[in-house]
Design a protein around this motif. Structure first.
Motif, PDB file in Angstrom:
ATOM      1  N   THR A  43     -73.669  85.447 -66.761  1.00 44.74           N
ATOM      2  CA  THR A  43     -75.108  85.666 -66.854  1.00 44.74           C
ATOM      3  C   THR A  43     -75.512  85.798 -68.315  1.00 44.74           C
ATOM      4  OG1 THR A  43     -74.947  88.070 -66.752  1.00 44.74           O
ATOM      5  CG2 THR A  43     -75.092  86.887 -64.638  1.00 44.74           C
ATOM      6  N   LYS A  44     -76.791  85.643 -68.593  1.00 40.12           N
ATOM      7  CA  LYS A  44     -77.294  85.799 -69.959  1.00 40.12           C
ATOM      8  C   LYS A  44     -77.025  87.200 -70.487  1.00 40.12           C
ATOM      9  CE  LYS A  44     -80.959  82.437 -69.413  1.00 40.12           C
ATOM     10  NZ  LYS A  44     -82.387  82.218 -69.282  1.00 40.12           N
ATOM     11  N   ALA A  45     -77.025  88.182 -69.580  1.00 41.47           N
ATOM     12  CA  ALA A  45     -76.821  89.573 -69.972  1.00 41.47           C
ATOM     13  C   ALA A  45     -75.347  89.915 -70.191  1.00 41.47           C
ATOM     14  CB  ALA A  45     -77.410  90.507 -68.916  1.00 41.47           C
ATOM     15  N   GLY A  46     -74.434  88.976 -69.905  1.00 41.80           N
ATOM     16  CA  GLY A  46     -73.019  89.236 -70.134  1.00 41.80           C
ATOM     17  C   GLY A  46     -72.231  89.584 -68.891  1.00 41.80           C
ATOM     18  N   GLY A  47     -72.856  89.517 -67.736  1.00 43.36           N
ATOM     19  CA  GLY A  47     -72.140  89.758 -66.486  1.00 43.36           C
ATOM     20  C   GLY A  47     -71.550  88.459 -65.957  1.00 43.36           C
ATOM     21  N   SER A  48     -71.047  88.522 -64.744  1.00 43.38           N
ATOM     22  CA  SER A  48     -70.500  87.312 -64.131  1.00 43.38           C
ATOM     23  C   SER A  48     -70.754  87.338 -62.635  1.00 43.38           C
ATOM     24  CB  SER A  48     -69.001  87.202 -64.403  1.00 43.38           C
ATOM     25  OG  SER A  48     -68.318  88.280 -63.781  1.00 43.38           O
ATOM     26  N   GLY A  49     -70.691  86.159 -62.056  1.00 46.93           N
ATOM     27  CA  GLY A  49     -70.908  86.063 -60.621  1.00 46.93           C
ATOM     28  C   GLY A  49     -70.537  84.696 -60.107  1.00 46.93           C
ATOM     29  N   LEU A  50     -70.908  84.450 -58.874  1.00 47.55           N
ATOM     30  CA  LEU A  50     -70.525  83.231 -58.199  1.00 47.55           C
ATOM     31  C   LEU A  50     -71.711  82.672 -57.424  1.00 47.55           C
ATOM     32  CD1 LEU A  50     -68.037  81.440 -57.562  1.00 47.55           C
ATOM     33  CD2 LEU A  50     -67.639  82.903 -55.576  1.00 47.55           C
ATOM     34  N   ASN A  51     -72.093  81.437 -57.740  1.00 50.73           N
ATOM     35  CA  ASN A  51     -73.086  80.716 -56.953  1.00 50.73           C
ATOM     36  C   ASN A  51     -72.365  80.055 -55.795  1.00 50.73           C
ATOM     37  OD1 ASN A  51     -75.730  80.948 -57.974  1.00 50.73           O
ATOM     38  ND2 ASN A  51     -75.233  79.591 -59.677  1.00 50.73           N
ATOM     39  N   HIS A  74     -71.635  93.441 -63.860  1.00 48.29           N
ATOM     40  CA  HIS A  74     -72.966  93.624 -64.438  1.00 48.29           C
ATOM     41  C   HIS A  74     -72.830  94.568 -65.624  1.00 48.29           C
ATOM     42  CE1 HIS A  74     -77.179  94.593 -64.906  1.00 48.29           C
ATOM     43  NE2 HIS A  74     -77.454  93.572 -64.099  1.00 48.29           N
ATOM     44  N   PRO A  75     -73.343  94.182 -66.795  1.00 44.57           N
ATOM     45  CA  PRO A  75     -73.115  94.982 -67.995  1.00 44.57           C
ATOM     46  C   PRO A  75     -73.816  96.335 -68.024  1.00 44.57           C
ATOM     47  CG  PRO A  75     -74.611  93.191 -68.492  1.00 44.57           C
ATOM     48  CD  PRO A  75     -74.127  92.987 -67.079  1.00 44.57           C
ATOM     49  N   ALA A  80     -75.423  97.428 -59.152  1.00 44.99           N
ATOM     50  CA  ALA A  80     -75.520  95.979 -58.932  1.00 44.99           C
ATOM     51  C   ALA A  80     -74.134  95.361 -58.790  1.00 44.99           C
ATOM     52  CB  ALA A  80     -76.283  95.316 -60.070  1.00 44.99           C
ATOM     53  N   ALA A  81     -73.202  95.790 -59.628  1.00 45.75           N
ATOM     54  CA  ALA A  81     -71.831  95.275 -59.548  1.00 45.75           C
ATOM     55  C   ALA A  81     -71.187  95.690 -58.226  1.00 45.75           C
ATOM     56  CB  ALA A  81     -71.013  95.766 -60.732  1.00 45.75           C
ATOM     57  N   ALA A  82     -71.399  96.933 -57.812  1.00 45.76           N
ATOM     58  CA  ALA A  82     -70.804  97.427 -56.565  1.00 45.76           C
ATOM     59  C   ALA A  82     -71.349  96.655 -55.354  1.00 45.76           C
ATOM     60  CB  ALA A  82     -71.064  98.925 -56.405  1.00 45.76           C
TER      61      ALA A  82
END
Length: 160
Positions: A43-51, A74-75, A80-82
Motif C-alpha cells: 500500500t502507499k502507506a507501507g502496508g501490504s495485502g492481497l487483491n 498495516h503501518p 486493521a491488520a488483525a
C-alpha cells in the motif's frame, strides 16, 4: 493493420458462455466460489495485502466475479491488520489450506463457500459484492474435508 477484418454482424462463437454482462450486485447470501487470481500489493502507506479475484462456480450466478482486498499488514492500525489477518486465516480454512501460506497460488482453484453481502456505492463507485465471511468446510472426525483444486486459476506478483 492491413490484414485486419471483423464483421460486427457475424455470429460470435461461444457468446452463450459470456453471461449477461450484468454488473449489478448479486443478492446477499451463501455462494460457492473459487479464487481465480491473486495479486499481492504494497500500500502507499507501507502496508501490504492481497487483491483477490473470485468466481462463482455454481448456481444461478455461476461465472460472476467478486473482487476483494485483504489487508495483511498495516503501518498504523493494529485493528486493521488483525481484521485482514483473520479474513486471510478464514479463507485458508475455507479452501482447506493448513500450515503457513508460502504463495497466494495455494489459494487458487479450490472451491469454497462464502457469504456475500452488498457494499453500498460510495465516492463515485457503484454498489458491489463483498465477502462477509469465508466458511470453512464441516469437520468430520476432527479433520477438515479438504476441497479439491480445479485448473482454471492464475495469480500474479510476488508474495508479500
Amino acid at each position: 493493420m492491413s490484414n485486419f477484418f471483423f464483421d460486427p454482424g457475424a455470429e460470435i462463437e461461444g457468446e452463450d458462455q459470456l453471461g449477461s454482462g450484468d454488473f449489478q450486485p448479486m443478492p446477499p447470501g451463501v455462494y460457492r466460489l473459487e479464487v481465480e487470481a491473486t495479486e499481492p500489493k504494497r500500500t502507499k502507506a507501507g502496508g501490504s495485502g492481497l487483491n483477490l479475484t473470485m468466481r462463482v462456480v455454481s448456481g444461478e450466478h455461476a461465472g460472476r466475479k467478486v473482487w476483494q482486498w485483504i489487508n495483511i499488514t498495516h503501518p498504523t492500525s493494529v485493528k486493521a491488520a488483525a481484521i485482514g489477518q483473520r479474513e486471510m486465516r478464514d479463507l485458508c480454512r475455507a479452501v482447506g489450506h493448513t500450515g503457513p501460506l508460502r504463495s497466494p497460488d495455494d489459494l487458487c482453484g479450490i472451491p469454497f463457500t462464502a457469504e456475500l453481502r452488498i457494499e453500498p456505492g460510495r465516492d463515485g463507485y457503484e454498489a458491489r459484492n463483498r465477502v462477509r465471511r469465508f466458511i470453512a468446510p464441516k469437520q468430520e472426525g476432527g479433520k477438515y474435508e479438504a476441497p479439491q483444486r480445479s485448473t482454471s486459476s492464475t495469480s500474479g506478483g510476488s508474495w508479500v
